[in-house]
Write a protein that holds these residues in place. Sequence first.
Motif, PDB file in Angstrom:
ATOM      1  N   ARG A  65       0.803  -1.228   0.000  1.00  0.00           N
ATOM      2  CA  ARG A  65       0.000   0.000   0.000  1.00  0.00           C
ATOM      3  C   ARG A  65       0.835   1.277   0.000  1.00  0.00           C
ATOM      4  N   LYS A  66       2.050   1.185  -0.469  1.00  0.00           N
ATOM      5  CA  LYS A  66       2.913   2.363  -0.530  1.00  0.00           C
ATOM      6  C   LYS A  66       2.920   2.948  -1.937  1.00  0.00           C
ATOM      7  N   PHE A  67       3.102   4.262  -1.995  1.00  0.00           N
ATOM      8  CA  PHE A  67       3.231   4.964  -3.266  1.00  0.00           C
ATOM      9  C   PHE A  67       4.679   4.903  -3.723  1.00  0.00           C
ATOM     10  N   PHE A  68       4.872   4.841  -5.032  1.00  0.00           N
ATOM     11  CA  PHE A  68       6.203   4.856  -5.631  1.00  0.00           C
ATOM     12  C   PHE A  68       6.083   5.444  -7.023  1.00  0.00           C
ATOM     13  N   ASN A  69       7.212   5.678  -7.671  1.00  0.00           N
ATOM     14  CA  ASN A  69       7.227   6.264  -9.011  1.00  0.00           C
ATOM     15  C   ASN A  69       7.660   5.245 -10.054  1.00  0.00           C
ATOM     16  N   VAL A  70       7.152   5.448 -11.255  1.00  0.00           N
ATOM     17  CA  VAL A  70       7.444   4.579 -12.391  1.00  0.00           C
ATOM     18  C   VAL A  70       7.864   5.464 -13.558  1.00  0.00           C
ATOM     19  N   THR A  71       8.912   5.081 -14.251  1.00  0.00           N
ATOM     20  CA  THR A  71       9.265   5.711 -15.522  1.00  0.00           C
ATOM     21  C   THR A  71       8.802   4.747 -16.604  1.00  0.00           C
ATOM     22  N   ARG A  72       7.876   5.228 -17.453  1.00  0.00           N
ATOM     23  CA  ARG A  72       7.242   4.354 -18.432  1.00  0.00           C
ATOM     24  C   ARG A  72       7.240   5.025 -19.793  1.00  0.00           C
ATOM     25  N   ASP A  73       7.398   4.215 -20.840  1.00  0.00           N
ATOM     26  CA  ASP A  73       7.299   4.691 -22.212  1.00  0.00           C
ATOM     27  C   ASP A  73       5.832   4.561 -22.622  1.00  0.00           C
ATOM     28  N   THR A  74       5.174   5.677 -22.892  1.00  0.00           N
ATOM     29  CA  THR A  74       3.746   5.631 -23.203  1.00  0.00           C
ATOM     30  C   THR A  74       3.449   5.091 -24.601  1.00  0.00           C
ATOM     31  N   LEU A  75       4.451   4.979 -25.447  1.00  0.00           N
ATOM     32  CA  LEU A  75       4.238   4.388 -26.775  1.00  0.00           C
ATOM     33  C   LEU A  75       4.282   2.872 -26.731  1.00  0.00           C
ATOM     34  N   THR A  76       5.174   2.316 -25.940  1.00  0.00           N
ATOM     35  CA  THR A  76       5.357   0.867 -25.905  1.00  0.00           C
ATOM     36  C   THR A  76       4.817   0.233 -24.630  1.00  0.00           C
ATOM     37  N   TYR A  77       4.419   1.033 -23.654  1.00  0.00           N
ATOM     38  CA  TYR A  77       3.984   0.596 -22.325  1.00  0.00           C
ATOM     39  C   TYR A  77       5.112  -0.037 -21.519  1.00  0.00           C
ATOM     40  N   GLU A  78       6.326   0.025 -22.015  1.00  0.00           N
ATOM     41  CA  GLU A  78       7.462  -0.572 -21.306  1.00  0.00           C
ATOM     42  C   GLU A  78       7.811   0.254 -20.071  1.00  0.00           C
ATOM     43  N   ILE A  79       7.924  -0.434 -18.941  1.00  0.00           N
ATOM     44  CA  ILE A  79       8.343   0.214 -17.709  1.00  0.00           C
ATOM     45  C   ILE A  79       9.859   0.193 -17.682  1.00  0.00           C
ATOM     46  N   LYS A  80      10.459   1.368 -17.652  1.00  0.00           N
ATOM     47  CA  LYS A  80      11.915   1.494 -17.671  1.00  0.00           C
ATOM     48  C   LYS A  80      12.518   1.330 -16.287  1.00  0.00           C
ATOM     49  N   GLU A  81      11.798   1.801 -15.249  1.00  0.00           N
ATOM     50  CA  GLU A  81      12.300   1.701 -13.879  1.00  0.00           C
ATOM     51  C   GLU A  81      11.170   1.995 -12.899  1.00  0.00           C
ATOM     52  N   THR A  82      11.359   1.542 -11.673  1.00  0.00           N
ATOM     53  CA  THR A  82      10.510   1.945 -10.550  1.00  0.00           C
ATOM     54  C   THR A  82      11.444   2.438  -9.454  1.00  0.00           C
ATOM     55  N   TYR A  83      10.982   3.407  -8.681  1.00  0.00           N
ATOM     56  CA  TYR A  83      11.828   3.950  -7.616  1.00  0.00           C
ATOM     57  C   TYR A  83      10.946   4.536  -6.518  1.00  0.00           C
ATOM     58  N   ARG A  84      11.498   4.606  -5.339  1.00  0.00           N
ATOM     59  CA  ARG A  84      10.758   5.058  -4.160  1.00  0.00           C
ATOM     60  C   ARG A  84      10.436   6.555  -4.221  1.00  0.00           C
ATOM     61  N   MET A  85       9.416   6.934  -3.492  1.00  0.00           N
ATOM     62  CA  MET A  85       9.067   8.344  -3.358  1.00  0.00           C
ATOM     63  C   MET A  85      10.259   9.084  -2.749  1.00  0.00           C
ATOM     64  N   GLY A  86      10.522  10.273  -3.222  1.00  0.00           N
ATOM     65  CA  GLY A  86      11.641  11.062  -2.729  1.00  0.00           C
ATOM     66  C   GLY A  86      12.933  10.830  -3.475  1.00  0.00           C
ATOM     67  N   GLU A  87      13.002   9.756  -4.267  1.00  0.00           N
ATOM     68  CA  GLU A  87      14.187   9.491  -5.076  1.00  0.00           C
ATOM     69  C   GLU A  87      14.021  10.125  -6.450  1.00  0.00           C
ATOM     70  N   SER A  88      15.125  10.307  -7.144  1.00  0.00           N
ATOM     71  CA  SER A  88      15.100  10.863  -8.496  1.00  0.00           C
ATOM     72  C   SER A  88      15.163   9.731  -9.515  1.00  0.00           C
ATOM     73  N   PRO A  89      14.556   9.933 -10.678  1.00  0.00           N
ATOM     74  CA  PRO A  89      14.619   8.895 -11.710  1.00  0.00           C
ATOM     75  C   PRO A  89      16.027   8.783 -12.287  1.00  0.00           C
ATOM     76  N   GLN A  90      16.420   7.575 -12.647  1.00  0.00           N
ATOM     77  CA  GLN A  90      17.701   7.347 -13.322  1.00  0.00           C
ATOM     78  C   GLN A  90      17.542   7.498 -14.833  1.00  0.00           C
ATOM     79  N   VAL A  91      16.359   7.130 -15.352  1.00  0.00           N
ATOM     80  CA  VAL A  91      16.082   7.220 -16.785  1.00  0.00           C
ATOM     81  C   VAL A  91      15.352   8.532 -17.030  1.00  0.00           C
ATOM     82  N   THR A  92      16.004   9.443 -17.745  1.00  0.00           N
ATOM     83  CA  THR A  92      15.387  10.740 -18.013  1.00  0.00           C
ATOM     84  C   THR A  92      15.354  11.084 -19.496  1.00  0.00           C
ATOM     85  N   GLN A  93      16.037  10.304 -20.322  1.00  0.00           N
ATOM     86  CA  GLN A  93      16.058  10.553 -21.760  1.00  0.00           C
ATOM     87  C   GLN A  93      15.399   9.388 -22.476  1.00  0.00           C
ATOM     88  N   PRO A  94      14.519   9.667 -23.439  1.00  0.00           N
ATOM     89  CA  PRO A  94      13.893   8.579 -24.186  1.00  0.00           C
ATOM     90  C   PRO A  94      14.906   7.888 -25.081  1.00  0.00           C
TER      91      PRO A  94
END
Length: 110
Positions: A65-94
């Motif tokens: 029941r915890k919130f977290f963040n997902v970096t996802r490609d909306t064209l392919t639905y591929e999830i690039k990474e998941t990371y905890r709240m308060g953390e920064s994404p590692q994947v930032t460039q398509p």
Amino acid sequence: MFYIFCPYCGEHREEEEFHPKGQAHLARPENPDDCTDEEWGNFLYFRSNPRGLHHEMWVHAIGCRKFFNVTRDTLTYEIKETYRMGESPQVTQPSDAHTSNFRQSSEATS
């Protein structure tokens, strides 16, 4: 069906256990009482809907029941990474994998 990695539980779980909650990393206005109605409305209701890489907030509703963040490609639905709240994404460039085959314009849009 696809599987999502929960950064808190440490497991890949079926997508039915999770719910998307919108765009991640939104900065709340520092002083909401000083915002105009238009500024407050923009913060509450207007979100990015990009084609490609997107950072989203999700909740593991049937697990921890915890919130977290997902970096996802909306064209392919591929999830690039998941990371905890308060953390920064590692994947930032398509990646350019799908952009080379994507038509930038067509006769219908010209």
